[in-house]
Design an enzyme around this catalytic site. Structure first.
Site, PDB file in Angstrom:
ATOM      1  N   ALA A  34     -14.742 -34.678 -29.635  1.00  0.00           N
ATOM      2  CA  ALA A  34     -14.205 -35.578 -30.676  1.00  0.00           C
ATOM      3  C   ALA A  34     -15.003 -36.881 -30.635  1.00  0.00           C
ATOM      4  CB  ALA A  34     -12.709 -35.822 -30.484  1.00  0.00           C
ATOM      5  N   HIS A  36     -17.226 -40.170 -31.034  1.00  0.00           N
ATOM      6  CA  HIS A  36     -17.254 -41.333 -31.935  1.00  0.00           C
ATOM      7  C   HIS A  36     -18.382 -42.256 -31.472  1.00  0.00           C
ATOM      8  CE1 HIS A  36     -15.278 -43.338 -28.617  1.00  0.00           C
ATOM      9  NE2 HIS A  36     -14.265 -42.484 -28.676  1.00  0.00           N
ATOM     10  N   GLU A  37     -18.497 -43.394 -32.124  1.00  0.00           N
ATOM     11  CA  GLU A  37     -19.617 -44.304 -31.861  1.00  0.00           C
ATOM     12  C   GLU A  37     -19.657 -44.740 -30.382  1.00  0.00           C
ATOM     13  OE1 GLU A  37     -23.049 -46.058 -32.420  1.00  0.00           O
ATOM     14  OE2 GLU A  37     -22.129 -44.712 -33.896  1.00  0.00           O
ATOM     15  N   HIS A  39     -19.012 -42.844 -27.732  1.00  0.00           N
ATOM     16  CA  HIS A  39     -19.777 -41.804 -27.023  1.00  0.00           C
ATOM     17  C   HIS A  39     -21.266 -41.905 -27.390  1.00  0.00           C
ATOM     18  CE1 HIS A  39     -15.745 -39.722 -27.455  1.00  0.00           C
ATOM     19  NE2 HIS A  39     -15.942 -39.634 -26.157  1.00  0.00           N
ATOM     20  N   ASP A 152     -12.692 -46.953 -20.299  1.00  0.00           N
ATOM     21  CA  ASP A 152     -11.826 -46.352 -19.269  1.00  0.00           C
ATOM     22  C   ASP A 152     -12.179 -46.996 -17.932  1.00  0.00           C
ATOM     23  OD1 ASP A 152     -10.357 -44.264 -20.795  1.00  0.00           O
ATOM     24  OD2 ASP A 152     -12.380 -43.601 -21.236  1.00  0.00           O
ATOM     25  N   SER A 187     -11.570 -44.858 -29.660  1.00  0.00           N
ATOM     26  CA  SER A 187     -10.993 -43.801 -28.822  1.00  0.00           C
ATOM     27  C   SER A 187     -10.706 -42.609 -29.723  1.00  0.00           C
ATOM     28  CB  SER A 187      -9.680 -44.298 -28.197  1.00  0.00           C
ATOM     29  OG  SER A 187      -8.922 -43.193 -27.732  1.00  0.00           O
TER      30      SER A 187
END
Ligand code: PAF
Length: 282
Positions: A34, A36-37, A39, A152, A187
């Site tokens: 999933a 997103h920017e 990652h 995280d 997230s």
């Protein structure tokens, strides 16, 4: 073009063996998909640092606290592979659950100390699941460098402790949290917010940055945190599971002169959001 998907561990090992034989450096970006920017920023950092980049995609059942949450986690493998193709990823490693946890799998990696407060206190077993799978991802990919997001924060400290304590030959590289224009930390869980909830969500990072500035200006920590908690609850961001100032590395009691971190977990629209910011204590 999509990033090549590699599923069997034997296939990954053969690729990695070839790269190692040529003396090429290997980066790993562990993910649960999933993408997103946030990652993608890790992948760009990995690409800039190493000859080869492996992104792992494994929705790890052992780190979820309920089967419903595990089942609800977004799974977008093909879209993820398409996002990664243009970034020059060499392999998107998507191992099968049975290969990661075959029948009889009995080894659990536990990191004490840093995992105990905050997420550890509210999500029993979560960090054992993370530490166990991250250890396997390191040994499966044999990466020289591994890229993790500061979003995280407690997980990042766990991974650093784990790599140091087990003398794993992998360097942990931390990358800054990526935020939306209104400040909300990116997230995969944000997708589950309603439009109204998404509109209110920016109150969370605003409360953190404001509290951090007031603590740095010398206001009493307990009063600042109580006011921030009340503000979040008034904005409908409730319950607040924790909002705490901690040592940035050990997650223990913050000490003057050492980097501290203000960390929060709170619910909005039935979605659990976490975030953190730096605090400089004099
Ligand atoms: O941060 C995550 O997405 C996961 O906790 C990780 C590191 C991929 C382990 O499953």
């Amino acid at each position: 073009m999509s990033a090549p998907i590699v599923r069997p561990l034997a296939e990954l090992r053969a690729m990695v063996g070839g790269w190692k034989a040529r003396g090429e450096s290997i980066a790993v970006v562990p993910t649960m998909g999933a993408l997103h920017e946030g990652h993608l920023s890790l992948v760009r950092a990995a690409r800039a640092n190493c000859d080869r980049v492996i992104v792992t995609l494994f929705v790890n059942p052992r780190q979820f606290n309920s089967p419903e949450d595990f089942a609800r986690y977004p799974r977008t493998e093909h879209a993820d592979a398409e996002l990664l193709g243009p970034l020059g990823v060499d392999a998107l490693f998507v191992p099968d659950g049975d290969e990661v946890y075959p029948p009889g799998h009995a080894t659990v990696v536990t990191v004490s100390g840093v995992t105990e407060p905050l997420e550890g206190a509210h999500r029993p077993g979560h960090f054992d699941g993370v530490a166990t799978v991250v250890t396997m991802l390191f040994t499966m990919t044999q990466a020289d460098r591994a890229f993790f997001g500061e979003k995280d924060w407690q997980q990042l400290q766990l991974v650093r402790r784990l790599a140091a304590d087990l003398k794993l030959p992998v360097q942990i590289v931390a990358c800054p949290c990526v935020r939306a224009a209104d400040g909300l930390a990116l997230s995969s869980r944000n997708q589950r917010l309603t439009d109204a909830g998404r509109g209110r969500a920016a109150a969370l990072p605003r409360a953190l940055f404001d509290a951090s500035a007031r603590i740095e200006a010398g206001e009493p920590v307990a009063a600042v945190l109580a006011a921030a908690r009340a503000g979040l609850e008034a904005a409908g961001i409730a319950p607040v599971e924790y909002l705490e100032l901690r040592d940035g590395e050990t997650l223990g009691t913050p000490q003057p002169g050492r980097p501290a971190r203000l960390l929060v977990a709170a619910w909005l629209d039935g979605v659990r959001l976490i975030d953190n910011v730096a605090v400089i204590l004099r």
